[in-house]
Motif scaffolding. Structure first.
Motif, PDB file in Angstrom:
ATOM      1  N   LYS A 129       0.892  -1.291   0.057  1.00 44.26           N
ATOM      2  CA  LYS A 129      -0.061  -0.043   0.004  1.00 44.26           C
ATOM      3  C   LYS A 129       0.987   1.260   0.006  1.00 44.26           C
ATOM      4  O   LYS A 129       2.015   1.472   0.575  1.00 44.26           O
ATOM      5  N   LYS A 130       0.492   2.193  -0.728  1.00 40.16           N
ATOM      6  CA  LYS A 130       1.384   3.327  -0.859  1.00 40.16           C
ATOM      7  C   LYS A 130       0.565   4.658  -0.228  1.00 40.16           C
ATOM      8  O   LYS A 130      -0.511   4.853  -0.570  1.00 40.16           O
ATOM      9  N   TYR A 131       1.237   5.311   0.165  1.00 42.19           N
ATOM     10  CA  TYR A 131       0.887   6.670   0.833  1.00 42.19           C
ATOM     11  C   TYR A 131       1.707   7.789   0.661  1.00 42.19           C
ATOM     12  O   TYR A 131       2.942   7.806   0.539  1.00 42.19           O
ATOM     13  N   GLU A 132       1.031   9.002   0.806  1.00 50.85           N
ATOM     14  CA  GLU A 132       1.871  10.226   0.475  1.00 50.85           C
ATOM     15  C   GLU A 132       1.332  11.336   1.136  1.00 50.85           C
ATOM     16  O   GLU A 132      -0.046  11.588   1.438  1.00 50.85           O
ATOM     17  N   ASN A 297      -2.364  15.223   6.891  1.00 55.72           N
ATOM     18  CA  ASN A 297      -2.112  15.627   5.703  1.00 55.72           C
ATOM     19  C   ASN A 297      -1.641  14.408   4.842  1.00 55.72           C
ATOM     20  O   ASN A 297      -0.913  14.430   3.851  1.00 55.72           O
ATOM     21  N   PHE A 298      -2.057  13.208   5.070  1.00 54.67           N
ATOM     22  CA  PHE A 298      -1.644  12.006   4.301  1.00 54.67           C
ATOM     23  C   PHE A 298      -2.911  11.435   3.724  1.00 54.67           C
ATOM     24  O   PHE A 298      -4.067  11.563   4.115  1.00 54.67           O
ATOM     25  N   SER A 304      -8.557   7.097  -2.002  1.00 60.75           N
ATOM     26  CA  SER A 304      -8.460   8.190  -1.063  1.00 60.75           C
ATOM     27  C   SER A 304      -9.444   8.165  -0.038  1.00 60.75           C
ATOM     28  O   SER A 304      -9.591   8.808   0.972  1.00 60.75           O
ATOM     29  N   SER A 305     -10.300   6.953  -0.089  1.00 55.18           N
ATOM     30  CA  SER A 305     -11.466   6.680   1.131  1.00 55.18           C
ATOM     31  C   SER A 305     -10.764   6.119   2.479  1.00 55.18           C
ATOM     32  O   SER A 305     -11.445   6.319   3.477  1.00 55.18           O
TER      33      SER A 305
END
Length: 370
Positions: A129-132, A297-298, A304-305
């Motif tokens: 899973k990728k997060y930014e 702010n991630f 996006s949910s």
């Protein structure tokens, strides 16, 4: 009177029966979902920088938030010029401080953020899973002009040996005119310690506690983990202002080594930390605000949910060291000697323990130590 007594007994039995049948209220709050928590404040101070990764515990779960670490994640910091900085969680690589895998992700090298540059944090967990984070720009912070320390005497009851006073610490700052400025402060103190190990041994009588003295000088960093102060310049733009920071106890006559960090943050970070601070003040009373998840702010780059917690902050920082001479105040505190172990703790015979380096402990005196 007999009928009244019988009625009372029946009433009590009925009430107990009703209580036994009442089911506890369950608000059904996200009972199955763990959420990723990403916390990081990177600064313009040249040092190893850290990112902290955990999973929160689902509602109605017995899991421990503090032990649910996220190991084997890929953590990368990128700036707007294309530079990349890697963070790792393997304590065997260039790290004198040995920690379990996960949670603490340290930059491979010492890095220093630059004012005016924009940074973004990326996290890829072991399950791909990728997060930014949102891109965050470093804004400059003015220096602390002055630190004020004012002694306030306290008169405790005669039968109590409590603190006789406190030192109120505040900072004076000249705000930068014509800009929206938001400030954050935290602090810690450093003390020299005499005992480097405390432990217990089971015996026939129960347990006996022991302490071992340090083999060399040893200094411990005491962090106020839930302490922070905030300010914005909406009403003070361009003017000097004073902000109360903390109160130092007058519990002995040793010097008190205090380090105050003043950070620049942006408006969104200010709102986030202000919400955190207000929520932490809630006493749990009936009319307190209902605790809620505070979004940071991630985001999940592909979903996006998904709710992601925590905040990524980039800050300019000004550090101020204050050494408070507590031997000048009067009356003297009740306890003037250095720390002694409680009477029930025994000392081992002629044995000392090394001052092992850690995030909070060092054998090297801090800068300006007296």
């Amino acid at each position: 009177m007999k009928w009244q007594s019988k009625f009372f007994v029946l009433f009590v039995i009925a009430c107990l029966g009703m209580n036994a049948c009442v089911e506890p209220f369950d608000p059904k709050l996200n009972s199955d979902t763990r959420r990723l928590v990403i916390e990081s404040q990177l600064t313009t101070k040249l040092d190893y920088q850290y990112v902290y990764l955990t999973y929160d515990a689902p509602y109605n779960s017995d899991a421990s938030v503090f032990k649910d670490y996220v190991a084997d994640a890929k953590v990368t910091l990128k700036d707007n010029l294309g530079n990349e900085y890697a963070f790792f969680d393997d304590p065997s690589q260039n790290n004198a401080v040995k920690l379990p895998r996960g949670y603490n992700y340290r930059s491979v090298d010492k890095i220093q953020l630059l004012v005016g540059r924009t940074y973004q944090l990326f996290v890829e967990t072991f399950d791909k899973k990728k997060y930014e984070s949102t891109p965050e720009k470093v804004v400059g912070v003015p220096k602390i002009d002055k630190v004020s320390v004012v002694f306030n005497e306290i008169t405790p009851p005669a039968y109590l040996k409590t603190e006789r006073g406190e030192f109120r610490v505040s900072v004076n700052v000249k705000d930068t005119p014509g800009e929206k400025n938001y400030y954050k402060w935290d602090w810690y103190n450093v003390k020299k310690i005499d005992w480097c190990r405390e432990y217990t041994i089971a015996n026939a009588a129960g347990t006996t506690s022991y302490v071992q003295p340090c083999c060399q000088d040893c200094y411990e960093k005491v962090v106020c983990t839930n302490c922070l102060e905030l300010e914005n310049d909406r009403l003070i733009d361009g003017n000097s202002f004073s902000r109360s920071i903390t109160k130092v106890p007058y519990d002995n006559t040793n010097n008190y080594y205090l380090v105050i960090n003043q950070y620049s943050i942006n408006e969104n970070a200010y709102k986030f930390w202000n919400t955190v601070k207000e929520q932490s003040k809630a006493s749990g009373g009936l009319f307190d605000p209902t605790p809620k998840s505070i979004r940071g702010n991630f985001k999940n780059s592909n979903n996006s949910s998904e709710e992601v917690l925590g905040y990524f902050t980039v800050s300019d920082v000004h550090e101020e060291i204050v050494i408070i001479d507590r031997n000048l105040a009067s009356p003297k505190p009740f306890y003037t000697e250095s720390y002694q172990p409680p009477w029930w703790i025994q000392l081992p015979v002629s044995q000392c323990f090394a001052c092992n380096e850690s995030f909070t402990r060092s054998k090297f005196a801090p800068k300006g130590w007296k």
